[in-house]
Motif scaffolding. Sequence first.
Motif, mmCIF file in Angstrom:
data_model
loop_
_atom_site.group_PDB
_atom_site.id
_atom_site.type_symbol
_atom_site.label_atom_id
_atom_site.label_comp_id
_atom_site.label_asym_id
_atom_site.label_seq_id
_atom_site.Cartn_x
_atom_site.Cartn_y
_atom_site.Cartn_z
ATOM 1 N N HIS B 62 0.841 -1.196 0.000
ATOM 2 C CA HIS B 62 0.000 0.000 0.000
ATOM 3 C C HIS B 62 0.878 1.250 0.000
ATOM 4 N N ALA B 63 0.276 2.374 -0.407
ATOM 5 C CA ALA B 63 0.947 3.655 -0.161
ATOM 6 C C ALA B 63 -0.024 4.534 0.617
ATOM 7 N N PHE B 64 0.452 5.069 1.706
ATOM 8 C CA PHE B 64 -0.361 5.971 2.512
ATOM 9 C C PHE B 64 0.285 7.347 2.544
ATOM 10 N N GLU B 65 -0.566 8.326 2.797
ATOM 11 C CA GLU B 65 -0.022 9.634 3.125
ATOM 12 C C GLU B 65 -0.369 9.875 4.584
ATOM 13 N N VAL B 66 0.626 10.254 5.356
ATOM 14 C CA VAL B 66 0.431 10.378 6.787
ATOM 15 C C VAL B 66 0.739 11.812 7.196
ATOM 16 N N GLY B 67 -0.153 12.379 7.989
ATOM 17 C CA GLY B 67 0.030 13.768 8.383
ATOM 18 C C GLY B 67 -0.503 14.683 7.306
ATOM 19 N N GLU B 68 -0.522 15.959 7.609
ATOM 20 C CA GLU B 68 -1.144 16.871 6.664
ATOM 21 C C GLU B 68 -0.246 18.041 6.283
ATOM 22 N N GLY B 69 -0.571 18.667 5.181
ATOM 23 C CA GLY B 69 0.143 19.858 4.743
ATOM 24 C C GLY B 69 1.614 19.574 4.519
ATOM 25 N N ALA B 70 2.429 20.522 4.920
ATOM 26 C CA ALA B 70 3.864 20.415 4.671
ATOM 27 C C ALA B 70 4.472 19.227 5.411
#
Lengths: 313, 249, 961
Positions: B62-70
């Motif tokens: 899988h690919a996740f994006e963790v956290g937000e913004g910069a």
Amino acid sequence: MHPAYSVIVFTTASGAGYGLLFWLSLAQVFGLMPVDRWLSFTQIVVALGLITAGLISSTLHLGHSERAIGAFSQWRTSWLSREGVAAVATYVPSGLMAFIWLLGVETSWVIPLALLSAAGAVVTVYCTGMIYASLRTIRQWYLGLVPANYLVLAAVTGALLFALTTAIFEQVPAWVSVACLIGLATAAALKSWYWQTIDADPGKYTAEMATGLGHIGKVRPLDPPHTRPNFVMREMGYAVARKHAEKLRRFVLLGLFAVPAFMVLIALLLGIGAPVFYLIATCVAAVGIIVERWLFFAEAEHVSMLFYGHERA
Amino acid sequence: MTSLPATTNKKLGLVIDLDICVGCHACATSCKEWNTGGYSAPLSDHDPYGGDPSGAWLNRVHAFEVGEGANAKTVHFPRSCLHCETPDCVTVCPTGASYKREEDGIVLVNPDTCIGCKLCSWACPYGAREYDYDDGVMKKCTLCVDRIYNESIPEVDRIPACVRACPTGARGFGDLGDPDSDVSKNVAARGGYNLLDEFGYKPVNKYLPPRAPVSVAGTKSDRPAEQVPKPDGSAVERLFAWADQALSR
Amino acid sequence: MLTVPMKKGAPVSGEPVIDLSVPVGDKVEKTTCYMCACRCGINVHLRDGKVRYIEGNRDHPVNKGVLCGKGSAGIMQHYSPARLRAPMKRVGPRGSGQFEEISWDEALGLATDWLSDVRKKDPKQLAFFTGRDQSQSLTGLWAMQFGTPNFAAHGGFCSVNMAAGGLYTFGGAFWEFGDPDWELTKYFMLFGVAEDHASNPIKMGIGLLKERGAKIVSVNPVRTGYNAVADEWVGIRPGTDGLFVGALIHELFRNQTVDLDYLVRYTNAPWLVIEDPGAKDHGLFARGEDGDPLVYDKASGGFASAMRVDTTPALTGVRTLEDGRKARPVFELMAERYLGDEYSPAAVASQIGVAAEDIRRIAKELANVAFEQEIVLDQPWTDWAGRRHEKMIGRPVSMHAMRGISAHSNGFHTCRLIHILQILLGSIDCPGGFRYKPPYPKQAPPWLLPHGALQDIRPEEPLGGPHLGFPLGPQHLLIDDDKPARIDKGFSWDAPMSAHGLMHMVINNAAKQDPYKIDVLFMYMANMAWNSSMNVPGTIENLTAKDDNGDYVIPKIIYSDAYYSEMVPYADLILPDTTYLERWDCISLLDRPISTAEMAADSIRHPVVKPDRDVRGFQEVLIDLAARLGFPAFTNEDGSAKFPGGYPDYMVNHERKPGVGPLAGWRGKDGSRVGRGDPNPDQLQRYLENGAFFAHELTPEQAYFKHANKAYLEWAVDVGFRTVAKPTIFQLYCEPLQAFRLAAEGHGERQPPESHRERIRTYFDPLPFWYQPFEEAMVADGDYPLHAITQRPMHMYHSWGSQNAWLRQITAANRLYIHHDLGKSVGVKDDDWVWLASHQGRVKCQVRLMDGCNRDTVWTWNAIGKRRGAWGLDDDSPEANQGFLLNHLISELLPEGGGGYRYSNSDPITGQAAWFDLRVSIKRADGDGETEPRFEPTARGGLPPSPDKLAYGEEFKKADR
Ligand SMILES: Nc1nc2c(c(=O)[nH]1)N[C@H]1C(S)=C(S)[C@@H](COP(=O)(O)OP(=O)(O)OC[C@H]3O[C@@H](n4cnc5c(=O)[nH]c(N)nc54)[C@H](O)[C@@H]3O)O[C@H]1N2
Ligand SMILES: Nc1nc2c(c(=O)[nH]1)N[C@H]1C(S)=C(S)[C@@H](COP(=O)(O)OP(=O)(O)OC[C@H]3O[C@@H](n4cnc5c(=O)[nH]c(N)nc54)[C@H](O)[C@@H]3O)O[C@H]1N2
Ligand code: SF4
Ligand code: SF4
Ligand code: SF4
Ligand code: SF4
Ligand code: SF4
Ligand SMILES: [Mo]
């Protein structure tokens, strides 16, 4: 969870069959029925027929039904195995009972056989419920309410069948109608309680827990492992829209509970035309329970979906 | 058989380093390739050249994006069976086809007795079991049980296919029950963790979290005092003054 | 690593008994992977003649045992249902996909007729272009022997900025010619790389850096893959790296943190540049009588040859030459340029989207690691001048860059800027720095000129030398008056230093018959009707354009592919290739090497399974054609074929120069020679015994400072990599550029036409500088406010991957990734459809939102979109219905400029295709479901239907029962 039709048919048909078996056995034990052996025979044939049809249907979704015999072996840990064992065990007293009626033999053995059949029916349905209720991965199922629901719904659908089959042969005793009514009311209450319970629980597991990345921030999927849904997504990722589910819930309340109860009441009060009213009650309830069972699966959310975009489960 | 062994002699498992994994899918395809001809043969594919291609894979990335913004971070996340110590995927199985090996803790499916009821997959919170629609049995990561003990292959290669292939070295294999094993030491040093620990299946596989970014320690920006030219003049003049040293070829 | 001892005795009670030692297969063959251009070593396990398992070869220099996602899916590539089955002749109109299978005799006969006709008439009417060719030394030789000037491989649309930028500067390049010192580097900067050719080595390297705690800085508009694991992500705006690096250089100069010793020793920093504006030699090096550049020697107080080592060259100071004119050292010119305000962090910050303080900090970190964390190896070495050094001093900063830099119209200069940054830090080929891979470094600029000027083209005669080279000035252009000699206009005023040609212009130019008409277009493994073209719809039009008589403007197209790609339907004659497991191949040091920094290496492929179709290795076919056409290098005096044994015969027996052939290993009669030696009849056997590769390890003494290391240079001469053991001197100031600029300023015999003068004058700056990419400068900002770029998925190789049953499950359709903020402003959420438009056209695609993306940039995975009918895929495949190509939006020509002339959308110096200059606008699309544009499906070329179920491996299991 993906609502597999074989499993819906299995749990609803065999549930009704066990319910019918339960009532007809009780009637024998307590001597509440007129002693028309053809009525009893018909009822037990219907019960065993439904049970058998259900069980056969349940093997349809197996990859290797020819190996199904192996499924009786793990009763020490597996509710599915226990259910199989209980189902087979229940065939023995109930089959004997049917045989006795077919031959028309008068024997007091019927009482212990009926007791065993009734117990078998309860145990089997309980096991069915526990197959689901033992799964921690699905919060909508991992509830004591689930086997209770299975039991009560089996009893109610069985009671309707019992009343219908009786009505075809003779006057339906009042206790049967009352049992139907009480059963329907209880089932409706339990089901509503169940829905309230699952609606109130947002789920205690999160995508952050599933990935262990919560210390960095909120987790959201960027790319799934594969473009098209895989087995896990097809099986566990089935979801029904909230609006749609609500409509179906109302339908269940109406079809599975309100309409049959109304019919039973009319039959009870009018005293004539009972077979027609019980037939309507049973048919509507049959649709109702299929929708209920479909919803039971469709509304169930699986923890593994946390890896596929669900925020909580 | 579906009773779990009280203890296992070893706890063989994988350690996956999320700090290094670049999401290349090598572990996934090498797993597919080894296993489609190995213990779990075949891993079938449906509609392989059509509109809805899918198949049985024992390992998926899988690919996740963790956290937000910069602060958002992309994390690539391989996922396969974690060979849990107390998993219900074994106990729910009605046939005993699903079992946990006492010797090494590997959770396996016996493809000869599995009836394909899928219940074990329902019991797995990690989505790690894959039903093979074609073969009619449940498939799952075998920890390459047909490699790690295989006397017909060289000893160095007696490791899972995914570990053997992984180009970055983000995957480790070993006995996580032995605190002195390399994998255990790595887990201890890096704060390796269990997925969904709260669930209570006690996974054997561990994940190593992304590390804090490396920073360049003690950046003393400037040169030793004697080399610093007078602070007057333009930047160009100062540079020229400094560069006007005697330099030999 | 742990190995578990085999458990003896009975299994635990109740557990099934399983056979834990099933042999993998019945045979293992070692060969070379071809799922991409990385060329890893593989062990192919075979069982009953079928491929059971492919794993990395642990001994192989490239991959050391690991294998990537593509390599591990090789089985499905090999058994693809899209494999071509036999030679084919087109029977329907071009593009229809209607073919008739023919015999090889007929196919080769037809090809020979077509080709010999051209060769007799006018050889330049053949355009022979090869795509991702791994046999360029053969294909190039073939084209030379044919006598056409029109040959190149895919480098022109791929990475020529990278190659040329490096080779003109320091005789090497990032690309495939060098590697970071993975073992020792402490600070690694990665510019614009998603995957690169060194797929596995980069991954292994990143793993090593992580293990050691080295810092990784990624400069990339997108944060995925390698960039996701970097310690610091610099989310730069596309096309502005030149400003970023310029600002870093500005800071290094401002802080006086450059390696002056290194500059004086290894670079042209002290060389004197003539300052005489208007003169014909203004901006050229001041040279002595022997032609050597001059420096000012402080020790003697006079001028001295830059090649002397006994001097103390000045880096600063205006000097008066003997003729009274002024000259200044390169260092001064550089310092003035980069210390200029336009390169100050404050000035560039908002343009590039990186805060000024971050730029300053990164510059300090670079200096800190280079100068305060230097590495000292106890390894004596001797420099080219014979001076012994007791230690090797390393500046452990390394960099790598690829297409994110290369595929812009300012890529050549940006690439040079990055090299200059490395050089200022003293980190080229030192411990911990960037390392050359033999046969690199070459001389800078390389000593190889392009061939193919019109006057050198004669019927039935070979060309005088190789096509591709490195012009040093207008005198080396391939033009006749201003008319380009090459169909792609390579080495013309359009792209004077186009060292790899301009493959992306061939079809366009041929269809316009500009500069001339061609008769046969012969292509090999380039999917030009789809993902390797800019402006796909236009290319398709060009391939099918007809003249007034109703004949195709490009009369004959011959194409070799192994699979039914989008290009196949556009050819008239198909020469079907084998798969990589079925043929001989030669990965030669004369081509793009597989060497590592420690060793020179080459390798082969050999047939490990037999083809079950009527196909032939393309190289075999070329050699056969060469004999039929009677090429001198491929025939004996009596006209008989010189290599009757086909490609293996050629690999062993062909000699480029005496003793130098395609393979460097086991040369000489007894196999004892490396690089140079007589052909050895046992050579291929020796390769096979060694696992299909050859590697010669450098000694520790030769391992670093190869550009100036006597032991290395002498060895390189010995094996034929270099002609003389002279050092490579880094060309901070690139004199050939000035030579072109002088022509534009009115000097010399060959001057650019008026229309090109300003362009040449502006961009041929001997010191690199940043300018706004052309498309961005030419389309109005407000109309197309966003950048659109692609990235290679690690598990897909361009268009090939989608026929692979396993890989396509991973990515069967691509999304357009956009920043969450952009999503908000356009009013779209995940899975919504949008229209993406450029000055060229528009596509409809589905979005996915993310944060790890530059705000002005949208991107997608490259080459996932497919045309219906191709690749053996069903018409309802996601690739064809949801997948899309940005190529539909990328123009091969720039918008019309001032003079009405449309330049190619390329770098003005090298002609590198500027894929990533694309500017777009985005808006919500109504409806959903399908991408646009979609082209008519082509017929499936007679391929049998693809299976709707796969259970690969079932047969092995059955056999075990
Ligand atoms: N938008 C966008 N477009 C791009 C790029 C980008 O970054 N963005 N990148 C560009 C770059 S750098 C490149 S190199 C090109 C690559 O683009 P192409 O050169 O078109 O690359 P491929 O799709 O890899 O392959 C070309 C053909 O080779 C065939 N082939 C595969 N194996 C064999 C074989 O064994 N023998 C023969 N004869 N043929 C074979 C394939 O079937 C395919 O048709 O794409 C370019 N296009
Ligand atoms: N798996 C796989 N490997 C391959 C290939 C493949 O198709 N698949 N193709 C091979 C070929 S032919 C080639 S040429 C190489 C290319 O290999 P790469 O150079 O890695 O090529 P791309 O994937 O195009 O990556 C370009 C990167 O540059 C970034 N970028 C774009 N514009 C800019 C910019 O202005 N500045 C910076 N700093 N970054 C920018 C993009 O976000 C992307 O990450 O890969 C080779 N290896
Ligand atoms: S092979 Fe390694 S780097 Fe690639 S996805 Fe798997 S774990 Fe990550
Ligand atoms: S990961 Fe799932 S399948 Fe594997 S042991 Fe744990 S619960 Fe069972
Ligand atoms: S699918 Fe197979 S392994 Fe899983 S529970 Fe059913 S029988 Fe057991
Ligand atoms: S251990 Fe073997 S079966 Fe498990 S994920 Fe790795 S390769 Fe697949
Ligand atoms: S990087 Fe992968 S696909 Fe490319 S050659 Fe190596 S193993 Fe093969
Ligand atoms: Mo490329």
